[in-house]
Enzyme design. Sequence first.
Site, mmCIF file in Angstrom:
data_model
loop_
_atom_site.group_PDB
_atom_site.id
_atom_site.type_symbol
_atom_site.label_atom_id
_atom_site.label_comp_id
_atom_site.label_asym_id
_atom_site.label_seq_id
_atom_site.Cartn_x
_atom_site.Cartn_y
_atom_site.Cartn_z
ATOM 1 N N HIS A 134 -6.308 -2.779 0.140
ATOM 2 C CA HIS A 134 -7.610 -2.719 -0.529
ATOM 3 C C HIS A 134 -8.755 -3.262 0.339
ATOM 4 C CE1 HIS A 134 -5.539 -1.291 -3.953
ATOM 5 N NE2 HIS A 134 -5.239 -2.450 -4.519
ATOM 6 N N HIS A 208 -10.412 -0.034 -9.726
ATOM 7 C CA HIS A 208 -9.103 -0.639 -9.968
ATOM 8 C C HIS A 208 -9.017 -1.223 -11.384
ATOM 9 C CE1 HIS A 208 -5.450 -2.994 -9.273
ATOM 10 N NE2 HIS A 208 -5.324 -2.420 -8.089
ATOM 11 N N GLU A 348 -5.270 4.829 -10.507
ATOM 12 C CA GLU A 348 -6.302 4.769 -9.467
ATOM 13 C C GLU A 348 -6.354 6.078 -8.686
ATOM 14 O OE1 GLU A 348 -5.523 1.070 -7.143
ATOM 15 O OE2 GLU A 348 -3.958 0.861 -8.673
#
Length: 384
Positions: A134, A208, A348
């Site tokens: 991420h 997210h 996601e």
Amino acid sequence: MRKVGSDGVVLALVAAASTALTAGTASAAEVQRSAAGTLKDGTAVEAITLVGANGVSARVLTYGATLQSLIAPDRDGNKADVVLGYDDLADYVDHPNYFGVTVGRYANRIAGGTFTLDGKKFQLPLNEAANSLHGGGKGFDKQVWRVVSVKNGPVASVVLAHRSPDGDSGYPGQFDVTVTYSLDDKGSLTIAFEGKTSKTTIVNMTNHAIFNLAGEGSPMGATGHRLTVPAATYTPVDAKLIPTGERRPVAGTVFDFRSPRVVADGIRDGHDQQIRYGQGYDHNFALDKGLTAKPELAARLEDPQSGRVLEVLTTEPGVQFYTGNFLDGTYLGKKGHLYRMGDGIALEPQKFPDAPNHPDFVSARVDPGKPYRHVMIYRLSTTR
């Protein structure tokens, strides 16, 4: 960073427009702005709330361009917040867990934190064992975004902007990006990511949010939800949760969600090595639709108890399905709720994990003069 209230003219105009819309057009969606706190360095953080006429509302923090809450009515009109998260800004800063944040530059995992572009190798920070996850630990979720504009009307919206400098966390190129949250009166929250780079780079952005359609913190968790994912294949992973490069058929496995299936049916099926690797579901599905110009269905989640339905649409070719496997009761969420495994489900939309290291995956490359764009939609409704 602009402090809350420093632009009095803008705030006054927003308030006036909101009052006028409330008085004259009951069906119009509205925007509300408020202070959400300050960081230790004194930077102010705002909260922008989008309110639709059908009872759906979304609260967005400028910190991390974060979807802090998403409130939706059930089949009987009772409202609940359906995303996990925190009540206070300090918890997002001090106890980050990606709840509702904007992820970038690269969502999901990159093996070894390395990738190569045009013969040049780049190294990213490692923040998940041997992986970069991420964005590498100081990604877009930990930045205070600038409010560019807010808008009332049939569709309420806020545009947030951030500049990621050349070399930021190892990524090449200055990347100027906006995230636009738009809420209509039918219960659809659209999130549009758009950006331009000064040098060839890689980009993979998503939201997210972790959902519990029964309401965050509900005692039964989210594993009783029924999930549909229109994908005939998924990308299996190794023990480090990196895709092997294979696209494996879902048929005959616990990964077959082409017809509605209760999540709990497979989340603890230790016969499947993939479930053991992920400690549940933490896998990317290769959507049958592939990469599309307009958002198309990626997943449908339904809670039989409340009747709430969430449809996730996207222009991207994949969707990561994650069952909150690393929530272990140490996260004190909204209203003092302790979040545990299975208390929420993330869906996601994105490019595939580790795509820069798999030439046969849809490319995450972004070049100067060719802007990045990803549009996703959270569409809320109810069923009897």
